[in-house]
Scaffold this motif. Structure first.
Motif, PDB file in Angstrom:
ATOM      1  N   THR A  12       0.823  -1.215   0.000  1.00  0.00           N
ATOM      2  CA  THR A  12       0.000   0.000   0.000  1.00  0.00           C
ATOM      3  C   THR A  12       0.853   1.260   0.000  1.00  0.00           C
ATOM      4  O   THR A  12       0.600   2.206  -0.763  1.00  0.00           O
ATOM      5  CB  THR A  12      -0.929   0.014   1.225  1.00  0.00           C
ATOM      6  OG1 THR A  12      -1.703  -1.185   1.233  1.00  0.00           O
ATOM      7  CG2 THR A  12      -1.862   1.211   1.194  1.00  0.00           C
ATOM      8  N   MET A  13       1.896   1.283   0.824  1.00  0.00           N
ATOM      9  CA  MET A  13       2.748   2.467   0.885  1.00  0.00           C
ATOM     10  C   MET A  13       3.529   2.660  -0.415  1.00  0.00           C
ATOM     11  O   MET A  13       3.686   3.802  -0.894  1.00  0.00           O
ATOM     12  CB  MET A  13       3.717   2.362   2.067  1.00  0.00           C
ATOM     13  CG  MET A  13       4.590   3.593   2.255  1.00  0.00           C
ATOM     14  SD  MET A  13       3.657   5.093   2.668  1.00  0.00           S
ATOM     15  CE  MET A  13       3.462   4.874   4.437  1.00  0.00           C
ATOM     16  N   TRP A 134       6.719  -8.818  -3.912  1.00  0.00           N
ATOM     17  CA  TRP A 134       5.347  -8.373  -3.703  1.00  0.00           C
ATOM     18  C   TRP A 134       5.277  -6.894  -3.341  1.00  0.00           C
ATOM     19  O   TRP A 134       4.444  -6.142  -3.853  1.00  0.00           O
ATOM     20  CB  TRP A 134       4.668  -9.215  -2.619  1.00  0.00           C
ATOM     21  CG  TRP A 134       4.029 -10.445  -3.165  1.00  0.00           C
ATOM     22  CD1 TRP A 134       4.453 -11.738  -3.037  1.00  0.00           C
ATOM     23  CD2 TRP A 134       2.846 -10.511  -3.968  1.00  0.00           C
ATOM     24  NE1 TRP A 134       3.617 -12.602  -3.693  1.00  0.00           N
ATOM     25  CE2 TRP A 134       2.616 -11.874  -4.271  1.00  0.00           C
ATOM     26  CE3 TRP A 134       1.956  -9.561  -4.455  1.00  0.00           C
ATOM     27  CZ2 TRP A 134       1.534 -12.307  -5.035  1.00  0.00           C
ATOM     28  CZ3 TRP A 134       0.869  -9.980  -5.221  1.00  0.00           C
ATOM     29  CH2 TRP A 134       0.674 -11.338  -5.506  1.00  0.00           C
ATOM     30  N   ILE A 135       6.148  -6.463  -2.444  1.00  0.00           N
ATOM     31  CA  ILE A 135       6.140  -5.043  -2.066  1.00  0.00           C
ATOM     32  C   ILE A 135       6.483  -4.166  -3.265  1.00  0.00           C
ATOM     33  O   ILE A 135       5.854  -3.123  -3.490  1.00  0.00           O
ATOM     34  CB  ILE A 135       7.087  -4.796  -0.879  1.00  0.00           C
ATOM     35  CG1 ILE A 135       6.485  -5.405   0.401  1.00  0.00           C
ATOM     36  CG2 ILE A 135       7.346  -3.305  -0.685  1.00  0.00           C
ATOM     37  CD1 ILE A 135       7.340  -5.264   1.635  1.00  0.00           C
ATOM     38  N   ASN A 136       7.446  -4.601  -4.063  1.00  0.00           N
ATOM     39  CA  ASN A 136       7.809  -3.837  -5.260  1.00  0.00           C
ATOM     40  C   ASN A 136       6.646  -3.738  -6.245  1.00  0.00           C
ATOM     41  O   ASN A 136       6.523  -2.754  -6.976  1.00  0.00           O
ATOM     42  CB  ASN A 136       9.020  -4.499  -5.939  1.00  0.00           C
ATOM     43  CG  ASN A 136       9.671  -3.590  -6.967  1.00  0.00           C
ATOM     44  OD1 ASN A 136       9.925  -2.426  -6.711  1.00  0.00           O
ATOM     45  ND2 ASN A 136       9.942  -4.138  -8.142  1.00  0.00           N
ATOM     46  N   ALA A 171      -2.634   5.218   4.502  1.00  0.00           N
ATOM     47  CA  ALA A 171      -1.491   4.311   4.374  1.00  0.00           C
ATOM     48  C   ALA A 171      -0.455   4.610   5.456  1.00  0.00           C
ATOM     49  O   ALA A 171       0.163   3.690   6.019  1.00  0.00           O
ATOM     50  CB  ALA A 171      -0.858   4.451   2.988  1.00  0.00           C
ATOM     51  N   LEU A 172      -0.256   5.889   5.758  1.00  0.00           N
ATOM     52  CA  LEU A 172       0.666   6.297   6.818  1.00  0.00           C
ATOM     53  C   LEU A 172       0.211   5.752   8.172  1.00  0.00           C
ATOM     54  O   LEU A 172       1.017   5.190   8.932  1.00  0.00           O
ATOM     55  CB  LEU A 172       0.751   7.818   6.852  1.00  0.00           C
ATOM     56  CG  LEU A 172       1.526   8.460   8.006  1.00  0.00           C
ATOM     57  CD1 LEU A 172       2.976   8.012   7.998  1.00  0.00           C
ATOM     58  CD2 LEU A 172       1.431   9.984   7.920  1.00  0.00           C
ATOM     59  N   LEU A 173      -1.081   5.874   8.472  1.00  0.00           N
ATOM     60  CA  LEU A 173      -1.599   5.362   9.745  1.00  0.00           C
ATOM     61  C   LEU A 173      -1.441   3.851   9.853  1.00  0.00           C
ATOM     62  O   LEU A 173      -1.090   3.323  10.913  1.00  0.00           O
ATOM     63  CB  LEU A 173      -3.075   5.742   9.889  1.00  0.00           C
ATOM     64  CG  LEU A 173      -3.407   7.231  10.052  1.00  0.00           C
ATOM     65  CD1 LEU A 173      -4.918   7.412  10.194  1.00  0.00           C
ATOM     66  CD2 LEU A 173      -2.683   7.833  11.248  1.00  0.00           C
ATOM     67  N   TRP A 174      -1.704   3.151   8.766  1.00  0.00           N
ATOM     68  CA  TRP A 174      -1.589   1.681   8.770  1.00  0.00           C
ATOM     69  C   TRP A 174      -0.150   1.257   9.052  1.00  0.00           C
ATOM     70  O   TRP A 174       0.109   0.388   9.885  1.00  0.00           O
ATOM     71  CB  TRP A 174      -2.063   1.143   7.418  1.00  0.00           C
ATOM     72  CG  TRP A 174      -2.214  -0.363   7.376  1.00  0.00           C
ATOM     73  CD1 TRP A 174      -2.088  -1.238   8.411  1.00  0.00           C
ATOM     74  CD2 TRP A 174      -2.541  -1.153   6.229  1.00  0.00           C
ATOM     75  NE1 TRP A 174      -2.308  -2.525   7.981  1.00  0.00           N
ATOM     76  CE2 TRP A 174      -2.597  -2.499   6.643  1.00  0.00           C
ATOM     77  CE3 TRP A 174      -2.808  -0.847   4.890  1.00  0.00           C
ATOM     78  CZ2 TRP A 174      -2.889  -3.541   5.756  1.00  0.00           C
ATOM     79  CZ3 TRP A 174      -3.107  -1.877   4.020  1.00  0.00           C
ATOM     80  CH2 TRP A 174      -3.145  -3.198   4.444  1.00  0.00           C
ATOM     81  N   ASN A 175       0.803   1.885   8.382  1.00  0.00           N
ATOM     82  CA  ASN A 175       2.205   1.535   8.597  1.00  0.00           C
ATOM     83  C   ASN A 175       2.681   1.927   9.985  1.00  0.00           C
ATOM     84  O   ASN A 175       3.493   1.229  10.596  1.00  0.00           O
ATOM     85  CB  ASN A 175       3.086   2.170   7.522  1.00  0.00           C
ATOM     86  CG  ASN A 175       3.109   1.371   6.241  1.00  0.00           C
ATOM     87  OD1 ASN A 175       3.978   0.538   6.039  1.00  0.00           O
ATOM     88  ND2 ASN A 175       2.135   1.616   5.364  1.00  0.00           N
ATOM     89  N   ALA A 176       2.174   3.051  10.509  1.00  0.00           N
ATOM     90  CA  ALA A 176       2.537   3.465  11.867  1.00  0.00           C
ATOM     91  C   ALA A 176       2.091   2.426  12.889  1.00  0.00           C
ATOM     92  O   ALA A 176       2.763   2.195  13.904  1.00  0.00           O
ATOM     93  CB  ALA A 176       1.913   4.821  12.184  1.00  0.00           C
ATOM     94  N   LYS A 177       0.969   1.779  12.622  1.00  0.00           N
ATOM     95  CA  LYS A 177       0.454   0.757  13.533  1.00  0.00           C
ATOM     96  C   LYS A 177       1.238  -0.550  13.424  1.00  0.00           C
ATOM     97  O   LYS A 177       1.445  -1.252  14.417  1.00  0.00           O
ATOM     98  CB  LYS A 177      -1.026   0.502  13.222  1.00  0.00           C
ATOM     99  CG  LYS A 177      -1.679  -0.512  14.145  1.00  0.00           C
ATOM    100  CD  LYS A 177      -3.156  -0.669  13.826  1.00  0.00           C
ATOM    101  CE  LYS A 177      -3.793  -1.710  14.750  1.00  0.00           C
ATOM    102  NZ  LYS A 177      -5.244  -1.890  14.458  1.00  0.00           N
TER     103      LYS A 177
END
Length: 378
Positions: A12-13, A134-136, A171-177
């Motif tokens: 997502t990021m 996958w991330i790429n 996306a920022l909130l999800w990664n912060a969690k």
């Protein structure tokens, strides 16, 4: 850490920073240029700011990720993407959109090295290649989404950027969690201050090829939509479809790891470079024919994401003690090439026209193919 717990927010990021924040500019450029009265030369300068800020950011990110761990840089990337999209959405002139572009471009530089480090830290070794692939692939997903967004919103490029900013915030909130602190005693550490070249044969071709590939892809990313628009043969929804095709076919680039495993790095690299060059040649041939243009988009999408996967594997094999450096180095050099390529592309289009410019950039892809690597041991 569970595989999907890290990979899904990572996809997502990457989709936000690369697809929505960075590469959507080329799709929205015709409308931005009309509203802000930008010439191709100015458009090329603005586009080069994406890559210029990317270069500085990826250097900073590589250093700080190695010293501090990945969480800080991932969250910095998300914040930079959010701010860049917001600023671009309110831009009344080229100066403000240039400022937004600096933040937007930096987000992509901040984000790549820390995900490589995160995978090394929290994903078991046998799944790390799959996780990187996958991330790429998030880049392709983001490109496809940006095309779909433009298809729905048509010429409302400011509103498009506002919606992308909201997505970036979530996306920022999800990664912060999800992304943990590195802790005081991580089970993986990075060697600092050591580049670990496997001889000059490992490093020098990587530097040359990454830079040349960056030059060869710059015109397509920035001016392909402008090119087909100049033919007056397409409607707005067909421009969006062109971009969606790039993203959808780019997802197939995730198979680069499997192809490298089966046929070797040089084979995969040479085919990827060849197809990148052919995409520009084909578009220059008959840009007014939708079948030809869409074929070019498909070839470019699959080859660009494929070749970034190849460069990622190549970099990790050269910088064997530091995954963030292994990813950061070729991605930095790719961006350096794109800075150069974007600046010259705008100049060439003003002087020579679109078709001849794309032929020149197609030849750059062929040069990159010729300069490709010899086999590098795993």
């Amino acid at each position: 850490m569970n595989f999907s717990r890290l990979v899904l927010p990572g996809i997502t990021m990457i989709a936000v920073t690369y697809g929505l924040t960075r590469f959507s500019y080329g799709l929205l450029l015709p409308n931005i240029s009309d509203d802000l009265d930008m010439s191709p030369f100015i458009s090329g300068i603005i586009s080069s700011l994406f890559y210029l800020s990317y270069c500085f950011a990826i250097i900073l990110s590589t250093v700080l990720t190695t010293n501090k761990g990945p969480r800080t840089m991932i969250l910095t990337a998300g914040t930079s993407a959010f701010l860049g999209l917001l600023i671009m959405g309110v831009s009344p002139n080229v100066w403000i959109i240039g400022l937004g572009v600096l933040f937007a471009g930096a987000s992509t530089g901040f984000v790549s090295p820390p995900y490589g480090a995160s995978i090394s830290l929290w994903i078991e070794k046998k799944k790390q290649g799959k996780a990187n692939t996958w991330i790429n692939s998030g880049t392709s997903i983001g490109i496809a989404l940006s095309g779909a967004g433009a298809l729905i919103l048509a010429s409302e490029w400011r509103l498009t950027y506002f919606i992308y900013a909201i997505i970036a915030f979530f996306a920022l909130l999800w990664n912060a969690k999800v992304i943990p602190q590195i802790g005081s005693n991580p089970h993986v550490t990075f060697e600092k201050g050591k580049f670990s070249f496997r001889g000059v044969e490992g490093a020098k071709p990587l530097i040359i090829c990454s830079t040349t590939l960056g030059i060869s892809t710059a015109a397509f990313w920035t001016f392909s939509i402008d090119f087909i628009e100049s033919t007056s043969s397409y409607s707005d929804w067909q421009f969006s479809l062109f971009w969606i095709i790039i993203g959808v076919f780019g997802i197939l680039g995730g198979f680069s790891g499997s192809l490298i495993e089966r046929f070797g790095l040089p084979f995969a690299y040479k085919w990827g470079s060849f197809i990148i060059g052919m995409a520009s040649f084909i578009l220059a041939w008959l840009p007014e024919q939708w079948l030809v243009a869409y074929t070019s988009a498909a070839l470019f999408g699959v080859s660009y994401l494929f070749i970034t996967g190849v460069l990622m594997v190549w970099g990790i094999r050269v910088f064997i003690t530091n995954a963030s450096l292994g990813i950061g180095t070729p991605f930095l050099l790719l961006a350096v090439g794109q800075v150069i390529g974007s600046l010259f592309a705008g100049m060439f289009i003003d002087l020579l026209g679109f078709s001849l410019t794309f032929v020149i950039y197609g030849f750059m892809g062929m040069i990159a193919m010729i300069l490709g690597p010899k086999e590098i041991k795993k």
